[in-house]
Design a protein around this motif. Sequence first.
Motif, PDB file in Angstrom:
ATOM      1  N   TRP A   1       0.489  11.419  -1.999  1.00  0.00           N
ATOM      2  CA  TRP A   1       1.496  11.201  -1.043  1.00  0.00           C
ATOM      3  C   TRP A   1       0.611  10.472  -0.002  1.00  0.00           C
ATOM      4  O   TRP A   1      -0.478  11.172   0.662  1.00  0.00           O
ATOM      5  CB  TRP A   1       1.652  12.930  -0.750  1.00  0.00           C
ATOM      6  N   VAL A   2       1.130   9.296   0.358  1.00  0.00           N
ATOM      7  CA  VAL A   2       0.333   8.442   1.039  1.00  0.00           C
ATOM      8  C   VAL A   2       1.633   8.704   3.050  1.00  0.00           C
ATOM      9  O   VAL A   2       3.011   8.002   2.591  1.00  0.00           O
ATOM     10  CB  VAL A   2       0.654   7.237   0.857  1.00  0.00           C
ATOM     11  N   MET A   3       0.879   8.613   3.871  1.00  0.00           N
ATOM     12  CA  MET A   3       1.433   7.925   5.111  1.00  0.00           C
ATOM     13  C   MET A   3       0.232   7.006   5.949  1.00  0.00           C
ATOM     14  O   MET A   3      -0.528   6.818   6.198  1.00  0.00           O
ATOM     15  CB  MET A   3       1.523   9.636   5.420  1.00  0.00           C
ATOM     16  N   LEU A   4       1.414   6.379   6.397  1.00  0.00           N
ATOM     17  CA  LEU A   4       0.663   5.075   6.995  1.00  0.00           C
ATOM     18  C   LEU A   4       1.172   5.179   8.205  1.00  0.00           C
ATOM     19  O   LEU A   4       1.871   5.795   9.045  1.00  0.00           O
ATOM     20  CB  LEU A   4       1.959   3.824   6.849  1.00  0.00           C
ATOM     21  N   LEU A   5       0.026   5.791   9.239  1.00  0.00           N
ATOM     22  CA  LEU A   5      -0.034   6.351  10.759  1.00  0.00           C
ATOM     23  C   LEU A   5      -0.328   5.122  11.514  1.00  0.00           C
ATOM     24  O   LEU A   5       0.082   4.850  12.817  1.00  0.00           O
ATOM     25  CB  LEU A   5      -1.567   6.895  10.667  1.00  0.00           C
ATOM     26  N   LYS A   6      -0.899   3.658  11.013  1.00  0.00           N
ATOM     27  CA  LYS A   6      -1.381   2.825  11.961  1.00  0.00           C
ATOM     28  C   LYS A   6      -1.272   1.513  11.144  1.00  0.00           C
ATOM     29  O   LYS A   6      -1.785   1.445  10.062  1.00  0.00           O
ATOM     30  CB  LYS A   6      -2.669   2.737  12.409  1.00  0.00           C
TER      31      LYS A   6
END
Length: 86
Positions: free
Chosen positions: A33-38
């Motif tokens: 699971w990958v979430m882009l933060l910046k």
Amino acid sequence: MPKVRLIPAESCIFRWFGYLPDGQWYDQTQHEWVMLLKGEATLEFEQGESVTLTPGDYLTIVPHQKHRVASTSNSSETLWLAVFYD
């Protein structure tokens, strides 16, 4: 519902392009699971699909779904959170 093991989350900061030589792919045995933060990042999948992520976007990559980072932001660092689970 999949069984989730509590493991330390892996955070990654990418500041450059070309993480794998052409023709090579990540082929993981766990869900990711990958979430882009910046920043911004484009992921390529072996089937030909590309997905561009911006802050707040997230996705799940299933086991053995071959993928790679095609590009990241030129103007700032790219920060994302990756969680691997069975």
